[in-house]
Design a protein around this motif. Structure first.
Motif, PDB file in Angstrom:
ATOM      1  N   GLY A 182      49.513  46.952  35.860  1.00  0.00           N
ATOM      2  CA  GLY A 182      48.256  47.537  36.297  1.00  0.00           C
ATOM      3  C   GLY A 182      47.101  46.511  36.382  1.00  0.00           C
ATOM      4  O   GLY A 182      47.073  45.524  35.405  1.00  0.00           O
ATOM      5  N   GLY A 183      46.271  46.855  37.168  1.00  0.00           N
ATOM      6  CA  GLY A 183      45.335  45.966  37.396  1.00  0.00           C
ATOM      7  C   GLY A 183      44.848  45.681  38.682  1.00  0.00           C
ATOM      8  O   GLY A 183      44.870  46.609  39.721  1.00  0.00           O
ATOM      9  N   LYS A 184      44.023  44.367  39.194  1.00  0.00           N
ATOM     10  CA  LYS A 184      43.761  44.316  40.552  1.00  0.00           C
ATOM     11  C   LYS A 184      44.292  43.092  40.962  1.00  0.00           C
ATOM     12  O   LYS A 184      44.468  42.012  40.479  1.00  0.00           O
ATOM     13  N   SER A 185      44.836  43.097  42.369  1.00  0.00           N
ATOM     14  CA  SER A 185      45.306  41.866  43.064  1.00  0.00           C
ATOM     15  C   SER A 185      44.142  40.894  43.200  1.00  0.00           C
ATOM     16  O   SER A 185      42.976  41.465  43.253  1.00  0.00           O
ATOM     17  N   LEU A 186      44.332  39.673  43.638  1.00  0.00           N
ATOM     18  CA  LEU A 186      43.258  38.823  43.813  1.00  0.00           C
ATOM     19  C   LEU A 186      42.741  39.159  45.131  1.00  0.00           C
ATOM     20  O   LEU A 186      41.720  38.929  45.200  1.00  0.00           O
ATOM     21  N   LYS A 187      43.527  39.959  45.920  1.00  0.00           N
ATOM     22  CA  LYS A 187      42.845  40.248  47.312  1.00  0.00           C
ATOM     23  C   LYS A 187      41.813  41.283  46.942  1.00  0.00           C
ATOM     24  O   LYS A 187      40.553  41.282  47.492  1.00  0.00           O
ATOM     25  N   ASP A 188      42.143  42.259  46.026  1.00  0.00           N
ATOM     26  CA  ASP A 188      41.229  43.223  45.840  1.00  0.00           C
ATOM     27  C   ASP A 188      40.074  42.930  45.133  1.00  0.00           C
ATOM     28  O   ASP A 188      38.933  43.500  45.419  1.00  0.00           O
ATOM     29  N   ILE A 189      40.240  41.894  44.282  1.00  0.00           N
ATOM     30  CA  ILE A 189      39.017  41.253  43.353  1.00  0.00           C
ATOM     31  C   ILE A 189      38.372  40.680  44.519  1.00  0.00           C
ATOM     32  O   ILE A 189      36.831  40.499  44.502  1.00  0.00           O
ATOM     33  N   ALA A 190      38.824  39.769  45.177  1.00  0.00           N
ATOM     34  CA  ALA A 190      38.020  39.100  46.157  1.00  0.00           C
ATOM     35  C   ALA A 190      37.012  40.077  47.240  1.00  0.00           C
ATOM     36  O   ALA A 190      36.137  39.791  47.523  1.00  0.00           O
ATOM     37  N   ASN A 191      37.851  41.026  47.680  1.00  0.00           N
ATOM     38  CA  ASN A 191      37.083  42.021  48.624  1.00  0.00           C
ATOM     39  C   ASN A 191      36.263  42.751  47.853  1.00  0.00           C
ATOM     40  O   ASN A 191      35.395  43.383  48.672  1.00  0.00           O
ATOM     41  N   SER A 192      36.286  43.090  46.486  1.00  0.00           N
ATOM     42  CA  SER A 192      35.166  43.837  45.821  1.00  0.00           C
ATOM     43  C   SER A 192      34.047  43.022  45.755  1.00  0.00           C
ATOM     44  O   SER A 192      32.718  43.560  45.567  1.00  0.00           O
TER      45      SER A 192
END
Length: 731
Positions: A182-192
């Motif tokens: 569980g967590g965030k992908s690097l893609k999701d972290i970058a897009n946020s």
């Protein structure tokens, strides 16, 4: 340029992101149920035929009707299905209860499930793309064979491989059972991250470097087991709390596998993979491309810049952090043989770059032991900071004839006759040999023999090297250094020519070529050689220190100051950088900056005293009468008193006193420019700040030096100086 030593990364128990250098915001582990898709659908724009040689769009809308989620490819006839095979409540393999769909990946649907047989732990079931895809089935079988044996804190754990009967179609489907991350992908972290105008705000470079280091540890572990990851990208790594994990193992393959299909992603995959296949070098390429995507607005990385990087002049992060840019350049070199030799080597250099970035951002050094270079053999002090060979007060010496000092007219205001000695040029050979020395390869046949010769004098060493038990590359390199130390530059050059022919890819030969060129005055060749080493090892301070020296001797003071400051800010163990920075700043007229550089040498350094002595001289030398001197005189006197308290030897102490007092006497006799009008002046080193008091102080110091002199003629000269400075008295 290849490293002479490289090793695969071992499994690591360290979970903390940033190597202890930077704090990365933690990503909390959410309730797994919140990640389940309410309506599991694959958007039409992402529906393609799964057959490897086709890839045609399928399931698209026509005539106002939505596209079909199941059917046959109109181009090749291959069946496709984007409908989940499992539903909530289904029990797979008698123990995995399906909760719902998490996502649809390149190899099919991914489901969240509960392992009822093992403490109700959360697991992930990854299914095949569609039931008729034999290629995908082959990949899944391969995963079952070797991925379940991989255990690493940065790699998702594979628990099992199971089969399940699809009651709707009657087919037997395969599923990989994996750890739930569980967590965030690097893609999701970058897009946020969004700027005020709505555009994506790139990740801080230090955060991206922290992710890269963790990813390289994971890849290094795979490489040590003869496995390649093949498809690292922002989608395939998740941050969970303070840990990074690789989550998609679908493209992993054995290094000797020449038959399985190769999976990769445009914009991340190395250009040679289509012809040569994947390799360690192509895995490292994907990490560098991911770092680029994370750290700047990388428009066109899948097309215009699919195999290259943008001009660094257009990318702010490249301009600010040259070492980071050079790391990406090497890791994405079109020639895979010129990339880093291993994940460990790239991780070492990326960690060095991260240390540099954090030091520049915080102003706090981040030193570390190098795996390639030893410490500085010595710190070369140039004549700029050396003892003076003449009276410290040239003007005072001219006027010191007893009985005439008061009668001589003062010099013109704003002019100091006979200024102190000008800045002397570097001793290029001594400076070259003071640069850090490459470490000896422990696997070399002469490693043990050379370890016992480190403290030998050059002549003794040169003789001892002839008695070496065997010939080897390390022996030849050490012999070249001995020749340079003895001044035998021609012989060293011939030996280097031979080594370059026999070992064209060894970086240490390039380093020694730079030393030889610097020692012989071929400064352009030296700069090119050290620049090549910087390209190869952008996380190392040594090549930047060497480039600072080259820029200094070439008269490129701005470049020299930049390199010296970079090294000194990052690693205060390289004290030569502080002295070099002070030299070039003093050349450029920044006296305050030069003094600050010298006074930043910490008291814990063995060069603390030398740096403080140099700071005193930097304050006083090459002054003109129009410069206010009182502040520097006072600070210099306080520094000398402090050195006396620290136990500096008496001779050096008294010589420094003569320099301070002599400079003060010149200032007084030149009109005391900058002194407060009518104000009380402080005393200097126990002497009142007027001509009479300063002359008494100089006389006292010279008489002490005369008593400490070892030779009779020196003692006589010092007594004569004391008498010349003594003011007229009645007794």
């Amino acid at each position: 340029m290849r490293s002479s030593r490289s090793s695969a990364a071992a499994s690591s128990g360290r979970n903390r992101l940033g190597a202890g250098l930077v704090s990365i915001p933690e990503v909390p582990r959410p309730d797994p149920r919140t990640a389940v898709l309410a309506t599991p659908e694959v958007p039409e724009r992402k529906r393609f035929c799964s057959r490897g040689d086709c890839g045609a769009p399928v399931g698209r809308a026509r005539g106002g009707r939505p596209g079909r989620t199941e059917g046959f490819c109109t181009k090749c006839g291959h069946p496709y299905s984007f409908v989940p095979k499992l539903s909530p409540g289904d029990i797979v393999h008698g123990q995995y209860e399906v909760v719902g769909c998490l996502a649809h990946g390149g190899l099919g649907w991914i489901y969240l499930a509960i392992d009822r047989a093992v403490s109700d732990r959360w697991v992930v079931l990854k299914g095949l793309l569609d039931t008729g895809d034999e290629e995908a089935l082959s990949v899944a079988v391969s995963e079952r064979r070797f991925l379940a044996e991989i255990e690493h804190s940065n790699i998702v754990r594979i628990y099992n491989f199971v089969e399940h009967l699809d009651r709707r179609t009657g087919s037997l489907d395969g599923y990989i059972v994996m750890e739930y991350v569980g967590g965030k992908s690097l893609k999701d972290i970058a897009n946020s991250r969004r700027a005020p105008d709505g555009r994506r705000d790139p990740l801080p470079v230090e955060q991206a470097c922290a992710y890269g280091i963790e990813a390289l540890e994971a890849l290094g572990h795979l490489h040590s087991r003869n496995l390649l990851y093949c498809d690292f990208k922002v989608d395939n790594a998740i941050q969970q709390q303070d840990q990074l994990k690789l989550i998609d193992m679908g493209a992993v393959r054995r290094m000797d596998d020449d038959e399985s299909p190769i999976y990769g992603t445009v914009g991340y995959q190395a250009p040679e993979v289509s012809e040569l296949g994947p390799s360690v070098a192509s895995d490292l390429y994907t990490v560098a491309r991911t770092l680029a995507v994370l750290t700047f607005d990388f428009q066109g990385y899948t097309n215009v810049f699919a195999d290259s990087l943008p001009d660094p002049g257009n990318i702010e992060v490249f301009q600010r952090y040259e070492s980071f840019y050079r790391l990406l350049v090497r890791a994405t070199d079109p020639d895979p043989n010129r990339r880093f030799g291993s994940a460990q080597e790239m991780a070492d250099q990326l960690t060095g770059v991260l240390r540099e970035v954090v030091a520049l951002q915080t102003g706090r050094p981040r030193p570390a032991m190098s795996t390639l270079f030893g410490p500085e053999p010595r710190v070369v002090d140039t004549l700029l900071f050396a003892e003076q060979g003449q009276d410290p007060s040239a003007l005072g010496a001219r006027r010191a004839r007893r009985g005439k000092a008061a009668a001589d007219p003062p010099p013109p205001q704003g002019v100091l006759p006979l200024p102190l000695p000008a800045i002397a040029p570097l001793d290029a050979r001594a400076t070259a040999l003071a640069l850090p020395v490459p470490l000896v390869d422990p696997d070399d046949a002469n490693a043990g023999f050379l370890a016992g010769l480190l403290t030998s004098a050059p002549t003794e060493l040169h003789a001892a090297l002839r008695a070496a038990p065997a010939d080897s590359l390390e022996l030849r390199l050490r012999r070249i250094r001995a020749q340079l130390e003895l001044g035998h530059t021609r012989e060293a050059g011939v030996a280097l020519d031979g080594l370059e022919a026999g070992y064209p890819d060894d970086w240490r030969i390039v380093w020694y070529r730079g030393l030889h060129a610097l020692a012989t005055g071929d400064n352009e060749t030296a700069a090119l050689s050290f620049d090549a080493v910087y390209d190869a090892f952008p996380g190392e301070p040594a090549p930047k220190l060497a480039l600072g020296v080259c820029a200094e001797v070439l008269g490129q003071l701005d470049n020299a100051a930049e390199y010296y400051r970079l090294v000194w800010t990052t690693d205060p163990n390289h004290v030569s950088a502080a002295f070099g920075l002070a030299r070039v700043l003093l050349y450029a007229g920044d006296r305050a900056g030069a003094v600050a550089a010298l006074e930043s040498v910490p008291e814990s350094s063995i060069h603390y005293t030398a740096a403080r002595v140099a700071a005193v001289r930097a304050r006083l030398r090459q002054r003109t009468a129009h410069e206010p001197l009182l502040g520097d005189l006072t600070a210099s006197a306080q520094q000398v008193e402090r050195l006396g308290q620290l136990g500096i030897d008496a001779v050096r102490y008294e010589r420094l006193c003569t320099e301070v007092l002599g400079s003060a006497l010149d200032w007084v006799l030149s009109g005391s420019n900058g002194a407060p009008p009518g104000g009380a002046r402080p005393s200097l080193l126990g002497s009142s700040l007027d001509e009479r008091g300063l002359r008494f102080g100089l006389e006292r110091s010279y008489r002490v030096l005369a008593r400490l002199a070892q030779r009779g003629e020196e003692r006589i000269e010092l007594v004569e100086r004391a008498n010349r400075f003594r003011p007229r008295t009645w007794v």
